[in-house]
Write a protein that holds these residues in place. Structure first.
Motif, PDB file in Angstrom:
ATOM      1  N   PRO A   1       9.252  -5.259   2.747  1.00  0.00           N
ATOM      2  CA  PRO A   1       9.700  -6.647   2.552  1.00  0.00           C
ATOM      3  C   PRO A   1       9.741  -6.991   1.068  1.00  0.00           C
ATOM      4  N   GLY A   2      10.807  -7.658   0.673  1.00  0.00           N
ATOM      5  CA  GLY A   2      11.020  -7.992  -0.726  1.00  0.00           C
ATOM      6  C   GLY A   2      11.796  -6.942  -1.496  1.00  0.00           C
ATOM      7  N   GLY A   3      12.000  -5.804  -0.894  1.00  0.00           N
ATOM      8  CA  GLY A   3      12.704  -4.708  -1.553  1.00  0.00           C
ATOM      9  C   GLY A   3      14.213  -4.838  -1.479  1.00  0.00           C
ATOM     10  N   SER A   4      14.888  -3.834  -2.028  1.00  0.00           N
ATOM     11  CA  SER A   4      16.351  -3.823  -2.094  1.00  0.00           C
ATOM     12  C   SER A   4      16.902  -2.497  -1.607  1.00  0.00           C
TER      13      SER A   4
ATOM     14  N   GLN B   1      23.169  -5.018  14.024  1.00  0.00           N
ATOM     15  CA  GLN B   1      22.681  -5.223  15.385  1.00  0.00           C
ATOM     16  C   GLN B   1      21.212  -4.846  15.434  1.00  0.00           C
ATOM     17  N   ALA B   2      20.404  -5.855  15.721  1.00  0.00           N
ATOM     18  CA  ALA B   2      18.969  -5.646  15.870  1.00  0.00           C
ATOM     19  C   ALA B   2      18.667  -5.310  17.326  1.00  0.00           C
ATOM     20  N   PRO B   3      17.532  -4.666  17.586  1.00  0.00           N
ATOM     21  CA  PRO B   3      17.186  -4.304  18.969  1.00  0.00           C
ATOM     22  C   PRO B   3      17.197  -5.519  19.882  1.00  0.00           C
ATOM     23  N   GLY B   4      17.910  -5.407  21.001  1.00  0.00           N
ATOM     24  CA  GLY B   4      17.946  -6.478  21.967  1.00  0.00           C
ATOM     25  C   GLY B   4      18.824  -7.658  21.604  1.00  0.00           C
TER      26      GLY B   4
ATOM     27  N   PRO C   1      11.669  -8.728   7.112  1.00  0.00           N
ATOM     28  CA  PRO C   1      11.547  -7.962   8.370  1.00  0.00           C
ATOM     29  C   PRO C   1      12.665  -8.298   9.363  1.00  0.00           C
ATOM     30  N   GLU C   2      13.120  -9.527   9.358  1.00  0.00           N
ATOM     31  CA  GLU C   2      14.184  -9.923  10.288  1.00  0.00           C
ATOM     32  C   GLU C   2      15.549  -9.355   9.918  1.00  0.00           C
TER      33      GLU C   2
ATOM     34  N   LEU D   1      20.658   2.856   9.819  1.00  0.00           N
ATOM     35  CA  LEU D   1      19.490   2.078  10.197  1.00  0.00           C
ATOM     36  C   LEU D   1      18.732   1.573   8.966  1.00  0.00           C
ATOM     37  N   VAL D   2      18.410   0.295   8.994  1.00  0.00           N
ATOM     38  CA  VAL D   2      17.618  -0.310   7.917  1.00  0.00           C
ATOM     39  C   VAL D   2      16.382  -0.956   8.532  1.00  0.00           C
ATOM     40  N   PRO D   3      15.248  -0.272   8.486  1.00  0.00           N
ATOM     41  CA  PRO D   3      13.999  -0.891   8.925  1.00  0.00           C
ATOM     42  C   PRO D   3      13.313  -1.545   7.726  1.00  0.00           C
TER      43      PRO D   3
END
Length: 130
Positions: free
Chosen positions: A14-17, A39-42, A88-89, A125-127
């Motif tokens: 979080p806060g990263g690029s 597209q996020a899970p669900g 995170p979102e 994918l971007v977690p």
């Protein structure tokens, strides 16, 4: 053979690029409006940022406005998405899509049916997690 290939995804705190790239081949990028979707899970796929053929017009979803920047280099057949202050979102699979018809960037991102895009990439994918 038409291809859109996303790259640059990966785990980020979080806060990263991150900077995502969408490399296209098999068609002339200059004639296509390009969009980044996620597209996020669900959840349903949503438009994040869209850019006009020349790059002169852009649109951002409210959730990313001020943090994400879309750009394109038609000479390199590549479209970019710079993502800063990640949250995170923002965790999702990110896709690029191309549309050749005359369309505003807002319509492409917010209204145009997902199933009517001319071409899609397979996503990256971007977690976002600590």
């Amino acid at each position: 053979q038409v291809q859109l290939v996303e790259s640059g995804g990966g785990l980020v705190q979080p806060g990263g690029s991150l900077r995502l790239s969408c490399a296209v081949s098999g068609f002339t990028l200059d004639y296509y409006t390009i969009g980044w979707f996620r597209q996020a899970p669900g959840k349903e796929r949503e438009g994040v940022a869209c850019i006009s053929t020349s790059g002169g017009s852009t649109y951002y979803a409210d959730s990313v406005k001020g943090r994400f920047t879309v750009s394109r280099d038609n000479a390199k057949n590549t479209v970019y998405l710079q993502m800063d202050s990640l949250k995170p979102e923002d965790t999702a699979v990110y896709y690029c899509a191309a549309v050749k018809r005359i369309i505003t960037v807002q319509n492409m991102c917010a209204r145009f049916p997902i199933g009517r895009m001319d071409y899609w990439g397979k996503g990256t994918l971007v977690p976002v997690s600590s």
